[in-house]
Design a protein around this motif. Structure first.
Motif, short mmCIF file in Angstrom:
data_model
loop_
_atom_site.label_atom_id
_atom_site.label_comp_id
_atom_site.label_asym_id
_atom_site.label_seq_id
_atom_site.Cartn_x
_atom_site.Cartn_y
_atom_site.Cartn_z
N PRO A 1 -0.59 -28.45 -6.68
CA PRO A 1 -0.11 -29.12 -5.02
C PRO A 1 -1.06 -27.69 -3.23
O PRO A 1 -1.08 -26.97 -3.45
CB PRO A 1 1.32 -29.07 -5.19
CG PRO A 1 1.50 -28.27 -6.04
CD PRO A 1 0.78 -27.65 -6.63
N GLY B 1 5.23 -48.56 -1.85
CA GLY B 1 5.88 -47.41 -2.98
C GLY B 1 4.57 -45.56 -2.01
O GLY B 1 4.55 -45.10 -2.41
N ILE C 1 7.53 -47.24 2.84
CA ILE C 1 7.60 -46.26 1.46
C ILE C 1 8.15 -47.53 0.63
O ILE C 1 8.29 -47.77 -0.44
CB ILE C 1 8.89 -45.89 2.07
CG1 ILE C 1 9.62 -45.12 0.46
CG2 ILE C 1 10.15 -46.18 2.35
CD1 ILE C 1 8.20 -43.58 -0.56
N SER D 1 13.93 -41.45 3.18
CA SER D 1 12.05 -41.66 2.76
C SER D 1 11.71 -42.89 3.56
O SER D 1 10.85 -43.32 3.24
CB SER D 1 12.61 -42.63 1.63
OG SER D 1 13.84 -43.58 2.12
N GLY E 1 8.93 -38.44 3.79
CA GLY E 1 10.18 -38.85 2.86
C GLY E 1 10.20 -37.81 1.35
O GLY E 1 9.75 -37.30 0.89
N ILE E 2 11.14 -35.87 1.70
CA ILE E 2 11.64 -35.51 0.99
C ILE E 2 13.04 -35.36 -0.11
O ILE E 2 13.59 -36.26 0.29
CB ILE E 2 10.81 -33.64 1.43
CG1 ILE E 2 12.15 -33.58 2.68
CG2 ILE E 2 9.70 -34.14 2.01
CD1 ILE E 2 12.11 -32.12 3.43
N PRO F 1 1.20 -32.58 -3.62
CA PRO F 1 -0.07 -33.01 -4.21
C PRO F 1 -0.31 -33.86 -3.03
O PRO F 1 -0.60 -34.99 -2.88
CB PRO F 1 -0.17 -33.37 -5.25
CG PRO F 1 1.51 -33.01 -5.82
CD PRO F 1 2.24 -32.84 -4.48
N ALA G 1 6.05 -53.77 -4.84
CA ALA G 1 6.91 -52.84 -4.27
C ALA G 1 6.39 -51.91 -4.94
O ALA G 1 6.96 -49.92 -5.04
CB ALA G 1 8.64 -52.92 -4.49
N SER G 2 5.33 -51.90 -5.72
CA SER G 2 4.43 -50.32 -6.17
C SER G 2 3.30 -50.47 -5.78
O SER G 2 2.75 -49.08 -6.25
CB SER G 2 4.87 -50.06 -7.63
OG SER G 2 4.20 -51.40 -8.49
N ARG H 1 4.18 -42.54 0.09
CA ARG H 1 4.68 -41.89 0.36
C ARG H 1 5.08 -42.10 2.25
O ARG H 1 5.47 -41.85 3.04
CB ARG H 1 3.67 -40.42 0.80
CG ARG H 1 5.07 -39.32 0.52
CD ARG H 1 6.22 -39.69 -0.27
NE ARG H 1 7.18 -38.67 -0.06
CZ ARG H 1 7.11 -37.70 -0.93
NH1 ARG H 1 5.75 -37.19 -1.98
NH2 ARG H 1 8.24 -36.75 -1.13
N THR I 1 2.26 -46.77 -4.32
CA THR I 1 2.26 -45.79 -4.63
C THR I 1 0.93 -44.44 -5.23
O THR I 1 0.27 -45.19 -6.14
CB THR I 1 3.10 -45.40 -6.12
OG1 THR I 1 4.03 -46.78 -5.71
CG2 THR I 1 4.02 -44.25 -6.69
N GLY I 2 1.27 -43.64 -4.92
CA GLY I 2 -0.08 -42.89 -4.96
C GLY I 2 -0.68 -43.15 -3.63
O GLY I 2 -1.66 -42.48 -3.50
N TYR I 3 -1.06 -43.42 -2.46
CA TYR I 3 -1.58 -43.03 -1.39
C TYR I 3 -0.39 -43.11 -0.30
O TYR I 3 0.35 -43.55 -0.35
CB TYR I 3 -1.38 -44.81 -1.30
CG TYR I 3 -3.09 -45.22 -2.54
CD1 TYR I 3 -4.39 -45.00 -1.63
CD2 TYR I 3 -2.39 -46.43 -3.27
CE1 TYR I 3 -5.11 -45.26 -2.62
CE2 TYR I 3 -3.08 -46.45 -4.74
CZ TYR I 3 -4.45 -45.61 -4.14
OH TYR I 3 -5.71 -46.22 -4.55
#
Lengths: 459, 195
Positions: A22, A227, A224, A129, A143-144, A161, A193-194, A229, A197-199
């Motif tokens: 990361p 999905g 979020i 989130s 969110g963390i 990352p 909903a996913s 971030r 994710t990763g973007y």
């Protein structure tokens, strides 16, 4: 090659990079609330270390608090203990707290922007989130978890990352009765909903730039739910006008300097995204969800899709909706307007304007919950509380309320709520409760008719 | 404040064969009120595990004695929703060390790794093979080897490799956590601040 807006903000905050691992990312603004912070403070205590930059963290209780009788002690013992622990921890570590009954208290993602803590180009995190809300200002906000809250308290940094970049372009203007909430629900229904994710998403195009800051916050808030971030929008004059003059915004020469920096925050012409989508605003009608994740949504006049998948069938069964049928006309038990998604002054204004001169349906319980003390104050100054009362609707006090069933505001088992919040998961608003997500206008239409109603019928 | 070191696991699996298992299902918000990390495992999958009268629902896998082990297997998009680390704590404290799915939500994945809980992302085909093997024999075992980054379905010998970044892999192997690392580079952080 040019840089995206996201790259510009992220790269300017990288303290260090680990090969195959990361980035160490410096955090400008850290928001904390009572639920995800106590274990982080315990960690600091057991390591025997102090908060590195207490002035960069802001605290407010929101999830656990009741939304009536806030002048009285919190009745729920565990909730009270958690809120008290936030007071104790912030005092011990010298962190600013907007406690219960403080004029700045409220839902953490409503408070940050309205006080000017949230500014373009910042990195902003919170153990929640929906921190993506702050991306509306062109900041990198996400969110963390609690371990990461502890990292920020201890070192003002987290290890992340770098996500991939997605561009969502929506051309054209939204139609009558179609709001920012409908826009984002539409996007989530297309991506699933996913799908994000990763973007990290950048929202661009007329449909977003024509929105107010409140509307942009509604859009970024729900990033979020597909999905991703986070999601962000390049700051423009609308952004600068909103920030200028707010209590914690830069002033004088400092403002001029910041403004010059903020004007450079946009994606370069030749910047490359890992994925791009384009939608047409003209295709978007008021949206409603029918399932148990925010991706299970559709235009309000549509019929529920038929899919053979077992998870999908389970969701329809839980929601008591049928494939091939519309949800229009379904009797509604509760209407909830509020949360970090739609608890801002503009949302309350739109709802109040919609119901003005009409009466709430007898079969519906309506909760109107301002997102903060400041929103509540402004609503009272504008006479919104009185206007609502004339329609038989009471405005409550600020908090997360029925968004997540952690406080007293719970939807009973089996009951159906039209909610302007962000999640329709099983039991999200209370064990066995059923939630359909929609805009404040669609919520207002349901409050008047007592059933799922197209708000355009009234416009 | 190190995390537990991850050692190679050979274990039967507990299957929760549903997609999009969100964090409100893993642990509902009303059970997040503690001010210390304690007893969250009691409420793991609370509303699927217990009925309205707090009685165990017999056919939910966690209540079914034929399933056991430290590997949780679930459908795609596991851990979507909120950032609550309580979800990772509840799963870990219940006794799981690995979650296998064909897709994980981002925040959950990070939270899991920060607590020594290994998310193993497999192909949809391999996931289907695991579910099929469990259906055939509820004691069907998998071996999860972090050093080689492999998961093996022992009943059939099917094997897949999984991704993990080298930094996080080392943290899990040695039991390091990120905070220790960040504190060790405090000079760099201060240099950044003074830039």
């Amino acid at each position: 090659m040019g840089k995206t807006l996201f790259d510009k903000v992220w790269d300017a905050h990288v303290v260090d990079s680990i090969d195959g691992g990361p980035d160490v990312l410096y955090i400008d603004k850290h928001l904390i609330h009572e639920v995800t912070s106590p274990v982080a403070f315990l960690g600091l205590n057991s390591r025997g270390i102090k908060v590195l930059r207490p002035e960069n963290t802001i605290a407010t209780p929101d999830h656990n608090i009741p939304t009536i009788n806030q002048d009285q002690p919190i009745q729920d013992v565990l909730s009270k203990m958690q809120v008290d622990k936030l007071t104790e921890n912030t005092k011990k570590h010298g962190i600013t707290l907007y406690g219960l009954n403080h004029p700045y208290q409220g839902v953490v993602h409503v408070v940050g922007p309205e006080l000017g803590h949230t500014q373009p180009g910042m990195t902003i995190v919170c153990g929640d989130s929906h921190t993506a809300t702050h991306g509306a200002f062109g900041s990198v906000a996400f969110g963390i978890g609690t371990s990461e809250v502890e990292m920020v308290l201890a070192t003002q940094c987290i290890m992340q990352p770098k996500p991939k970049k997605m561009l969502i372009n929506v051309t054209g203007k939204l139609g009558k009765g179609v709001t920012a909430k409908d826009l984002v629900l539409y996007i989530i229904s297309k991506l699933t909903a996913s799908g994000g994710t990763g973007y990290f998403i950048e929202y661009a195009g007329d449909a977003f730039t024509s929105l107010s800051m409140e509307g942009r916050m509604t859009v970024c808030n729900m990033s979020i739910e597909c999905g991703a971030r986070g999601g962000l929008i390049a700051p423009d004059q609308t952004t600068f006008d909103y920030v200028e003059g707010r209590e914690f915004a830069p002033k004088g020469a400092e403002w001029d300097k910041k403004l010059e920096e903020w004007k450079k925050l946009y994606s370069d012409e030749d910047a490359v995204f890992d994925k791009e989508y384009t939608f047409d605003a003209a295709d978007i009608e008021p949206q409603i969800t029918y399932g148990t994740n925010p991706g299970m949504g559709m235009g309000i006049t549509q019929v529920v899709a038929d899919e053979q998948d077992i998870t999908y069938k389970k969701a329809l069964e839980y929601m008591k909706v049928e494939a091939g049928k519309p949800v229009l006309g379904t009797p509604v038990d509760y209407v909830f307007v509020g949360s970090c998604t739609n608890g801002r002054i503009e949302d309350l204004r739109e709802f109040a304007k919609f119901v003005k001169g009409k009466q709430k349906a007898d079969n519906v319980i309506v909760w109107i919950v301002p997102g903060s003390k400041q929103v509540e104050k402004q609503a009272i100054e504008e006479g919104i509380d009185k206007a609502l009362a004339a329609s038989g609707i009471e405005m409550r006090q600020p908090g997360c309320s029925a968004c997540l069933a952690m406080n007293d505001d719970k939807v009973p088992a089996g009951k159906l709520a039209i909610a302007t919040s962000n999640r329709n998961f099983e039991g999200r608003q209370g064990p066995g409760s059923r939630t359909m997500l929609a805009s404040p206008l669609t919520a207002a239409a349901a409050a008047l008719t007592g059933k799922v109603t197209d708000p355009r019928d009234f416009l | 404040m190190a995390i537990d070191k991850f050692v190679t696991i050979q274990s039967p699996c507990v299957p929760v064969a549903i997609e999009n298992v969100d964090t409100d299902q893993i642990i509902p918000a009303r059970f997040l009120k503690a001010t210390e990390r304690k007893d969250f495992d009691i409420n793991l999958f609370r509303d699927w595990r217990y009925d309205n009268n707090d009685q165990p629902i017999a056919d939910f896998p966690l209540n079914n004695s034929k399933y056991s082990g430290s590997v949780l297997v679930s459908g795609k998009n596991f851990g979507s929703g909120s950032s609550r680390e309580h979800a990772a704590w509840a799963i870990y404290d219940y006794g799981f060390r690995v979650v296998v799915s064909s897709f994980f939500a981002d925040i959950f994945k990070g939270n899991a790794l920060n607590n020594g809980l290994l998310p193993v992302q497999v192909t949809p085909v391999f996931l289907a093979s695991i579910f099929a093997a469990i259906k055939n024999d509820s004691k069907a075992e998998v071996e999860v080897n972090l050093d080689n980054q492999t998961i093996t379905l022992l009943a059939t010998g099917e094997k897949e490799s999984f991704e993990i970044n080298s930094y996080k892999k080392e943290c899990l192997q040695k039991g390091y956590d990120d905070i220790d690392y960040l504190i060790s580079i405090k000079d760099k952080i201060e240099a950044y601040e003074n830039k």
